[in-house]
Design a protein around this motif. Structure first.
Motif, mmCIF file in Angstrom:
data_model
loop_
_atom_site.group_PDB
_atom_site.id
_atom_site.type_symbol
_atom_site.label_atom_id
_atom_site.label_comp_id
_atom_site.label_asym_id
_atom_site.label_seq_id
_atom_site.Cartn_x
_atom_site.Cartn_y
_atom_site.Cartn_z
ATOM 1 N N HIS A 112 -4.597 41.985 15.137
ATOM 2 C CA HIS A 112 -5.056 42.471 16.445
ATOM 3 C C HIS A 112 -5.741 43.823 16.229
ATOM 4 C CE1 HIS A 112 -4.004 42.898 20.994
ATOM 5 N NE2 HIS A 112 -5.300 42.843 20.751
ATOM 6 N N GLY A 113 -6.980 43.743 15.745
ATOM 7 C CA GLY A 113 -7.700 44.963 15.413
ATOM 8 C C GLY A 113 -9.192 44.732 15.365
ATOM 9 N N SER A 114 -9.926 45.828 15.208
ATOM 10 C CA SER A 114 -11.385 45.799 15.138
ATOM 11 C C SER A 114 -11.838 46.201 13.744
ATOM 12 C CB SER A 114 -11.981 46.739 16.188
ATOM 13 O OG SER A 114 -11.535 46.375 17.486
ATOM 14 N N SER A 115 -13.046 45.749 13.359
ATOM 15 C CA SER A 115 -13.502 45.977 11.985
ATOM 16 C C SER A 115 -14.950 46.443 11.940
ATOM 17 C CB SER A 115 -13.361 44.691 11.159
ATOM 18 O OG SER A 115 -12.019 44.264 11.138
ATOM 19 N N ALA A 122 -15.285 46.631 4.300
ATOM 20 C CA ALA A 122 -14.737 46.524 5.650
ATOM 21 C C ALA A 122 -13.604 47.516 5.866
ATOM 22 C CB ALA A 122 -14.247 45.109 5.914
ATOM 23 N N LEU A 123 -13.648 48.179 7.012
ATOM 24 C CA LEU A 123 -12.587 49.065 7.480
ATOM 25 C C LEU A 123 -11.990 48.417 8.728
ATOM 26 C CD1 LEU A 123 -11.189 51.942 7.454
ATOM 27 C CD2 LEU A 123 -12.976 52.622 9.058
ATOM 28 N N VAL A 124 -10.675 48.131 8.702
ATOM 29 C CA VAL A 124 -9.996 47.490 9.827
ATOM 30 C C VAL A 124 -9.164 48.531 10.561
ATOM 31 C CG1 VAL A 124 -8.316 45.744 10.525
ATOM 32 C CG2 VAL A 124 -9.931 45.246 8.684
ATOM 33 N N ASP A 159 -10.121 34.220 -1.338
ATOM 34 C CA ASP A 159 -11.470 34.264 -1.895
ATOM 35 C C ASP A 159 -11.409 34.819 -3.328
ATOM 36 O OD1 ASP A 159 -14.529 34.201 -0.816
ATOM 37 O OD2 ASP A 159 -14.275 35.790 -2.297
ATOM 38 N N PRO A 160 -12.155 34.242 -4.264
ATOM 39 C CA PRO A 160 -12.114 34.715 -5.661
ATOM 40 C C PRO A 160 -12.473 36.187 -5.822
ATOM 41 C CG PRO A 160 -13.229 32.593 -5.513
ATOM 42 C CD PRO A 160 -13.020 33.060 -4.114
ATOM 43 N N SER A 161 -13.304 36.721 -4.909
ATOM 44 C CA SER A 161 -13.722 38.123 -5.032
ATOM 45 C C SER A 161 -12.832 39.076 -4.246
ATOM 46 C CB SER A 161 -15.177 38.273 -4.579
ATOM 47 O OG SER A 161 -15.345 37.828 -3.248
ATOM 48 N N GLY A 162 -11.716 38.594 -3.731
ATOM 49 C CA GLY A 162 -10.800 39.464 -3.000
ATOM 50 C C GLY A 162 -10.767 39.152 -1.516
ATOM 51 N N THR A 163 -9.881 39.821 -0.788
ATOM 52 C CA THR A 163 -9.725 39.585 0.653
ATOM 53 C C THR A 163 -11.009 39.901 1.402
ATOM 54 O OG1 THR A 163 -7.365 40.089 0.524
ATOM 55 C CG2 THR A 163 -8.394 40.219 2.692
ATOM 56 N N GLN A 164 -11.412 38.967 2.264
ATOM 57 C CA GLN A 164 -12.656 39.104 3.024
ATOM 58 C C GLN A 164 -12.353 39.154 4.525
ATOM 59 O OE1 GLN A 164 -15.909 38.931 1.253
ATOM 60 N NE2 GLN A 164 -14.461 39.257 -0.431
ATOM 61 N N VAL A 165 -13.178 39.913 5.264
ATOM 62 C CA VAL A 165 -13.105 39.946 6.721
ATOM 63 C C VAL A 165 -14.220 39.060 7.268
ATOM 64 C CG1 VAL A 165 -13.158 41.394 8.795
ATOM 65 C CG2 VAL A 165 -12.179 42.290 6.666
ATOM 66 N N LEU A 166 -13.882 38.151 8.183
ATOM 67 C CA LEU A 166 -14.851 37.206 8.721
ATOM 68 C C LEU A 166 -15.595 37.803 9.907
ATOM 69 C CD1 LEU A 166 -12.740 33.908 8.643
ATOM 70 C CD2 LEU A 166 -14.117 34.934 6.842
ATOM 71 N N PRO A 167 -16.889 37.503 10.057
ATOM 72 C CA PRO A 167 -17.679 38.050 11.171
ATOM 73 C C PRO A 167 -17.307 37.386 12.490
ATOM 74 C CG PRO A 167 -18.991 36.469 9.929
ATOM 75 C CD PRO A 167 -17.685 36.616 9.184
ATOM 76 N N HIS A 211 -19.298 37.390 5.309
ATOM 77 C CA HIS A 211 -18.002 37.871 4.848
ATOM 78 C C HIS A 211 -18.167 39.267 4.246
ATOM 79 C CE1 HIS A 211 -16.277 33.529 4.269
ATOM 80 N NE2 HIS A 211 -16.749 33.742 5.477
ATOM 81 N N ILE A 212 -17.240 40.174 4.585
ATOM 82 C CA ILE A 212 -17.278 41.538 4.062
ATOM 83 C C ILE A 212 -15.960 41.822 3.336
ATOM 84 C CG2 ILE A 212 -17.555 43.975 4.623
ATOM 85 C CD1 ILE A 212 -20.031 42.366 5.282
ATOM 86 N N PRO A 213 -16.007 42.319 2.104
ATOM 87 C CA PRO A 213 -14.767 42.625 1.365
ATOM 88 C C PRO A 213 -13.944 43.696 2.081
ATOM 89 C CG PRO A 213 -16.690 42.660 -0.094
ATOM 90 C CD PRO A 213 -17.215 42.587 1.296
ATOM 91 N N LEU A 214 -12.662 43.446 2.211
ATOM 92 C CA LEU A 214 -11.764 44.401 2.859
ATOM 93 C C LEU A 214 -11.402 45.521 1.902
ATOM 94 C CD1 LEU A 214 -9.879 45.360 5.123
ATOM 95 C CD2 LEU A 214 -8.168 43.732 4.284
#
Length: 298
Positions: A112-115, A122-124, A159-167, A211-214
């Motif tokens: 429950h947050g914004s990014s 990505a900054l959450v 994800d193989p490249s690390g945790t991603q934030v979805l648009p 997708h943006i890396p977290l």
């Protein structure tokens, strides 16, 4: 029918969802239907209640509509008698609880947050209601950073490249004082609905539809000064448990969901930078807060 995309999947909808990215008619993963939904098992004590189903859940918004979300693929909606004309209000759960339920059923971690995207990462922003998640997001956009999502943050952990934030959906909801604080005029923006006097700030021009890396999760809390505070491992876990979207509706989730969430959040707490940001309740200090975050991310 209407066709949209959000959080990386296509949506076929029987109702209009203003602000969602429109797409040509194509194969879709999620369908929204106008169809009967069983009434709540008990009279909701609050405006919104959630009931658990064997294959999903139902959301009941008193005076508006009932929604059934199942298998991460289908949403059924039944407007309450007399609520049919309030189309903007009927659509509101699709920017919050309904889309969060779909994402949860698709096995994503939903916060429950914004990014915001800053320098490719990505900054959450997490925090209790009224902590200014959307306001700080809008302030960061006014500094030239890019928008990912508001209110509902979905994470892809495997994800193989690390945790991603979805648009998500390229719009924010802001109170009038927050709109003025970031240099806009409230009267020039639409209201969320006839009974919710928040304003809609479109974010299409700065929307990162990928997708943006977290990199970092920030927990917002009130304090006498603007400061960042490191957190212990136990505090990070509590932050994530309280920040997952359905924390308030614990009983609406399946036992298997709780086990999966706990494991995923534990992994996240150990692998992602999580810090606390304290700020006074003063919108004039937004530029100071955004500068501090920019420096920290760099």
């Amino acid at each position: 029918m209407y066709f949209y995309s959000a959080y990386g999947f296509g949506i076929k909808s029987a109702i209009a969802l203003p602000g969602f990215i429109q797409i040509p008619k194509e194969d879709t993963k999620v369908s929204i239907h106008l169809a009967p939904v069983s009434p709540p098992r008990t009279t909701p004590k609050e405006g919104v209640s959630i009931d658990k189903l064997a294959n999903g859940l139902t959301i009941h918004w008193r005076g508006v509509a009932s929604y059934k979300i199942i298998r991460g693929r289908e949403i059924f909606i039944t407007p309450e008698s007399g609520a049919d004309s309030i189309s903007t209000l009927k659509a509101q759960p699709f920017y919050g609880m309904a889309i969060a339920a779909i994402l949860h059923q698709q096995q994503h971690v939903v916060l429950h947050g914004s990014s915001v995207e800053i320098n490719g990462k990505a900054l959450v922003l997490l925090g209790q209601k009224g902590m200014g998640k959307s306001t700080l997001t809008a302030a960061l956009l006014s500094e030239g950073h890019n928008f990912i999502c508001d209110d509902v943050t979905a994470l892809l952990l495997n994800d193989p490249s690390g945790t991603q934030v979805l648009p998500g959906v390229p719009r924010l909801r802001l109170w009038a004082d927050a709109v003025r604080a970031i240099g806009h005029t409230p009267d020039e923006l639409s209201l969320v609905s006839p009974i919710l006097p928040k304003h809609i700030l479109p974010a299409h021009e700065q929307f990162k539809n990928e997708h943006i890396p977290l990199q970092t999760i920030i927990l917002l809390e009130r304090g006498d000064t603007i400061a960042l505070h490191e957190m212990k491992e136990s505090e990070k876990m509590l932050c994530l448990l309280g920040g997952q979207y359905f924390a308030k509706y614990y009983d609406a989730l399946q036992d298997s969901d709780h086990k999966r969430l706990f494991h995923s959040l534990s992994t996240l707490a150990q692998s992602i930078n999580i810090v606390k940001l304290t700020t006074p309740r003063d919108l004039q200090l937004l530029p100071v807060t955004t500068k501090l975050l920019e420096q920290y991310i760099r």
